[in-house]
Design a protein around this motif. Structure first.
Motif, short mmCIF file in Angstrom:
data_model
loop_
_atom_site.label_atom_id
_atom_site.label_comp_id
_atom_site.label_asym_id
_atom_site.label_seq_id
_atom_site.Cartn_x
_atom_site.Cartn_y
_atom_site.Cartn_z
N ASN A 335 44.17 68.30 31.79
CA ASN A 335 44.45 67.24 31.01
C ASN A 335 43.60 65.89 31.45
OD1 ASN A 335 45.99 64.32 30.82
ND2 ASN A 335 46.91 65.71 29.12
N ALA A 336 42.60 65.61 30.58
CA ALA A 336 41.50 64.83 31.05
C ALA A 336 42.12 63.09 31.43
CB ALA A 336 40.69 64.14 29.71
N ALA A 337 43.37 62.70 30.86
CA ALA A 337 43.61 61.47 31.23
C ALA A 337 44.23 61.55 32.71
CB ALA A 337 44.80 60.98 30.33
N ARG A 338 45.10 62.70 32.88
CA ARG A 338 45.65 62.89 34.26
C ARG A 338 44.52 63.13 35.33
NH1 ARG A 338 50.16 64.38 37.40
NH2 ARG A 338 49.61 66.17 38.69
N VAL A 339 43.78 63.79 34.87
CA VAL A 339 42.64 63.88 35.87
C VAL A 339 42.01 62.50 36.45
CG1 VAL A 339 40.25 64.91 36.47
CG2 VAL A 339 41.90 66.25 35.55
N GLN A 340 41.65 61.75 35.26
CA GLN A 340 40.96 60.47 35.55
C GLN A 340 42.11 59.50 36.57
OE1 GLN A 340 39.24 58.13 32.32
NE2 GLN A 340 38.83 60.12 31.09
N LYS A 341 43.34 59.49 36.22
CA LYS A 341 44.24 58.73 36.83
C LYS A 341 44.52 59.25 38.41
CE LYS A 341 49.02 57.21 36.42
NZ LYS A 341 50.45 57.00 35.66
N ARG A 342 44.54 60.42 38.39
CA ARG A 342 44.81 61.28 39.68
C ARG A 342 43.70 60.99 40.62
NH1 ARG A 342 45.03 63.11 43.86
NH2 ARG A 342 46.12 65.02 44.84
N PHE A 343 42.34 61.04 40.25
CA PHE A 343 41.31 61.16 40.90
C PHE A 343 40.32 60.28 40.67
CE2 PHE A 343 42.89 65.70 40.64
CZ PHE A 343 43.05 66.01 41.99
N PRO A 344 40.69 58.82 40.46
CA PRO A 344 39.68 57.77 40.08
C PRO A 344 38.39 57.56 40.87
CG PRO A 344 41.56 56.85 41.22
CD PRO A 344 41.78 58.26 41.12
N ARG A 345 38.54 57.97 42.10
CA ARG A 345 37.10 57.65 42.95
C ARG A 345 36.20 58.87 42.75
NH1 ARG A 345 37.32 58.00 48.04
NH2 ARG A 345 35.44 56.57 48.33
N ILE A 346 36.81 59.93 42.68
CA ILE A 346 35.94 61.10 42.43
C ILE A 346 35.38 61.18 40.89
CG2 ILE A 346 36.11 63.55 42.17
CD1 ILE A 346 38.06 63.89 44.34
N TYR A 347 36.09 60.75 40.13
CA TYR A 347 35.58 60.74 38.63
C TYR A 347 34.57 59.47 38.69
CZ TYR A 347 35.80 59.65 33.57
OH TYR A 347 35.20 59.36 32.40
N ALA A 348 34.81 58.25 39.35
CA ALA A 348 33.88 57.26 39.26
C ALA A 348 32.67 57.78 39.98
CB ALA A 348 34.32 55.92 39.89
N THR A 349 32.86 58.35 41.10
CA THR A 349 31.23 58.87 41.89
C THR A 349 30.70 59.73 41.12
OG1 THR A 349 32.62 58.37 43.97
CG2 THR A 349 30.72 59.93 43.81
N CYS A 350 31.28 60.64 40.51
CA CYS A 350 30.43 61.73 39.76
C CYS A 350 29.88 61.23 38.34
CB CYS A 350 31.55 63.06 39.13
SG CYS A 350 32.01 63.96 40.66
N MET A 351 30.61 60.08 37.79
CA MET A 351 29.95 59.50 36.62
C MET A 351 28.47 58.82 37.05
SD MET A 351 31.60 60.10 33.77
CE MET A 351 31.01 58.63 32.94
N LYS A 352 28.54 58.13 38.22
CA LYS A 352 27.18 57.57 38.61
C LYS A 352 26.16 58.74 38.56
CE LYS A 352 29.61 54.24 41.83
NZ LYS A 352 29.65 53.98 43.14
N HIS A 353 26.64 59.84 38.73
CA HIS A 353 25.47 61.01 38.69
C HIS A 353 25.45 61.79 37.35
CE1 HIS A 353 24.59 60.80 42.96
NE2 HIS A 353 26.16 60.90 43.20
#
Length: 552
Positions: A335-353
């Motif tokens: 579930n995309a929304a759960r992943v973003q909520k559960r791992f916000p720093r990981i999500y943001a860091t990977c988005m930088k790449h």
């Protein structure tokens, strides 16, 4: 070397499940100095969790100087902290899980001390956080791979380490007796009357300094920069280990280095830890052909112990025969929304790449993550040298044994940082503080050492290839020979970076020699030529002092 176990109530109930987050809006949390204070009683080398917790304990007993060779540390990795829960059964499971992970080499008394004192340390953090007038937020207990139950205290934003650091930094600022100097590089320990009594420094401007004190605590972090791939920050160059060894202290269990199986792999980008929670959440591991592969290696598949997963990934990378091999971590079915909520720093860091972890598979490689070994200490942080203490990843307390139980490291830093600070404080009542030496004349730091980065790269490549996740005699002998051949090039460091190279070189030799001597596989130490346990010979801790290496 063993300290007394704490008696009395063996189980301390931990009932709080909330933690007040400190707002990091201010650029400066600690009270930084622009020069050395006139008088110093205690020196703490390292401004991480262990160092700051020790400094807080020391503040009532004298003037404390905390040295950080770079800026105030914040982690680039997501991590939780194992905490004791409210009933005895959960505490027993925590103890059991830790001993299992340690593969026979945990010191039971060290683990018992950790678990018994954890609630008090966590409650302190909660109380200190609530003393702030800033907005608070909750920590929650969640599960991770290899856990038999849920007991990971985690911060929203998936970095409990940063939350703990903020609280400790704010607490440190309330103590007038604690001063912090950034960009001071510690190079050497000094002794007087067979007791460590000070430290040599190189300032940010390249000026030499000498500090006298009654005791020194080493809390310099890990040795991850020994390896080409690591989640550790650039400063994790084994400085504390190297300084202590040169001063004559004993090292223990240096062969045991834990490798995180899943670190973001992007060329020319630092390796970023992708937490085990991603696999616990249901993430898949896929090879270069996009096939799931962990089922071939362990019945628990992606939920297998981290060292098993790391070796499986290395094998898949090898058989792919790719020039630049890696595998993928796949969260796209979750579930995309759960992943973003559960791992916000990981999500943001990977988005930088330009990687959206909810839509894209993530390229990964294993990376060096944590050193179980280090400066050998008692349960009070005492080393084999009078006046010298160690805590955190720099120390070898015996808590982790041959393989760290996930997330215990932050708790170890809190519990044993406090214990070391208390022991230093108590001993100071009976010790003599040497007089402060005059500041030396300014000396130009000289030009940048020619070829120093190339030399460090040689060390990292040799260690990754021959003393990394999978080891064997021929490779480690080759690594030791190569490292010994580099000795003349690190013999007389002039710059800060040259000192780091010398420290890495020494730490690499300690790891390689210890790994070569342990002719078995245990925990994070895996040898192709000795794939099984040998309890008769090696259910012991390696201890290195000078040229001597023994198993005790």
């Amino acid at each position: 070397m063993d300290g007394d176990l704490r008696h009395g109530n063996s189980i301390i109930a931990y009932t709080h499940r909330y933690f007040d987050r400190i707002d990091a809006g201010s650029d400066t949390i600690l009270r930084f100095m622009k020069g050395l204070p006139a008088e110093i009683d205690f020196v703490v080398i390292g401004a991480g969790i262990a160092g700051l917790r020790a400094a807080i304990e020391l503040a009532a007993a004298g003037r404390v100087l905390v040295l950080a060779k770079k800026e105030s540390p914040y982690s680039s990795s997501a991590s939780g902290v194992t905490a004791s829960l409210s009933d005895e059964d959960e505490l027993i499971l925590h103890l059991k899980d830790t001993l299992i992970a340690g593969d026979g080499l945990c010191r039971p008394e060290a683990v018992k001390t950790l678990i018994e004192e954890a609630p008090e340390r966590i409650e302190e953090l909660i109380a200190w956080g609530k003393q702030s007038d800033r907005h608070g937020s909750n920590l929650v207990f969640e599960s991770e791979a290899s856990y038999s139950h849920s007991h990971v205290l985690r911060a929203p934003g998936d970095s409990a380490r940063n939350e703990i650091l903020r609280v400790l930094q704010t607490k440190v600022r309330t103590h007038k007796n604690i001063s912090v100097l950034e960009f001071e590089f510690s190079t050497e320990l000094h002794s007087e009357d067979q007791r460590v009594s000070g430290v040599s420094l190189i300032s940010e401007k390249g000026l030499p300094e000498e500090v006298a004190c009654s005791a020194v605590l080493l809390a310099t972090g890990g040795i991850g920069q020994l390896y080409r791939n690591t989640t550790n920050p650039e400063g994790a160059t084994g400085d504390g280990v190297a300084m202590a060894f040169r001063a004559g202290a004993e090292m223990s269990d240096m062969e045991f280095v834990q490798f995180c199986p899943t670190a973001l792999y992007m060329k020319k980008a630092p390796r970023f830890l992708l937490a085990e929670g991603l696999r616990s959440e249901g993430g898949y591991l896929r090879n270069i052909e996009m096939d799931r592969f962990m089922g071939k290696y362990h019945p628990l598949a992606e939920m297998a112990p981290g060292d098993v997963v790391a070796r499986a990934i290395i094998h898949e990378m090898e058989v792919s025969r790719a020039k630049d091999p890696f595998v993928y971590l796949d969260l796209t079915h979750l579930n995309a929304a759960r992943v973003q909520k559960r791992f916000p720093r990981i999500y943001a860091t990977c988005m930088k790449h330009n990687i959206d972890i909810t839509e894209d598979v993530i390229p990964i490689r294993p990376a060096a993550h944590f050193a179980m070994g280090g400066v050998r200490t008692s349960l009070e942080g005492k080393t084999s040298l009078a006046g010298l203490y160690a805590a955190g990843e720099t120390a070898s307390t015996g808590v982790h044994g041959a393989n760290r139980f996930p997330s215990n490291s932050l708790l170890e830093a809190l519990v044993y940082g406090a214990r070391a600070g208390k022991a230093m404080r108590d001993e100071a009542k009976h010790s003599h503080k040497a007089e402060r030496k005059e500041r030396k004349a300014a000396a130009h730091n000289g030009p940048v050492d020619a070829g120093i980065e190339e030399l460090i790269g040689q060390i990292q490549d040799a260690m990754w290839k021959n003393a990394g996740i999978v080891r064997m005699r021929v490779g480690m002998q080759e690594a030791v020979k190569m490292l010994e051949g580099l000795s003349p090039r690190v013999a007389h460091p002039r710059t800060r970076r040259a000192h780091e190279a010398a420290n890495l070189h020494l730490a690499a030799l300690l790891v390689a020699r210890s790994a070569l001597a342990r002719e078995e596989s245990r925990g994070a130490h895996y040898r192709v030529d000795y794939p099984g346990h040998d309890d008769k010979k090696f259910l012991k801790h390696s201890v290195v002092k000078s040229e001597s290496l023994r198993f005790l």
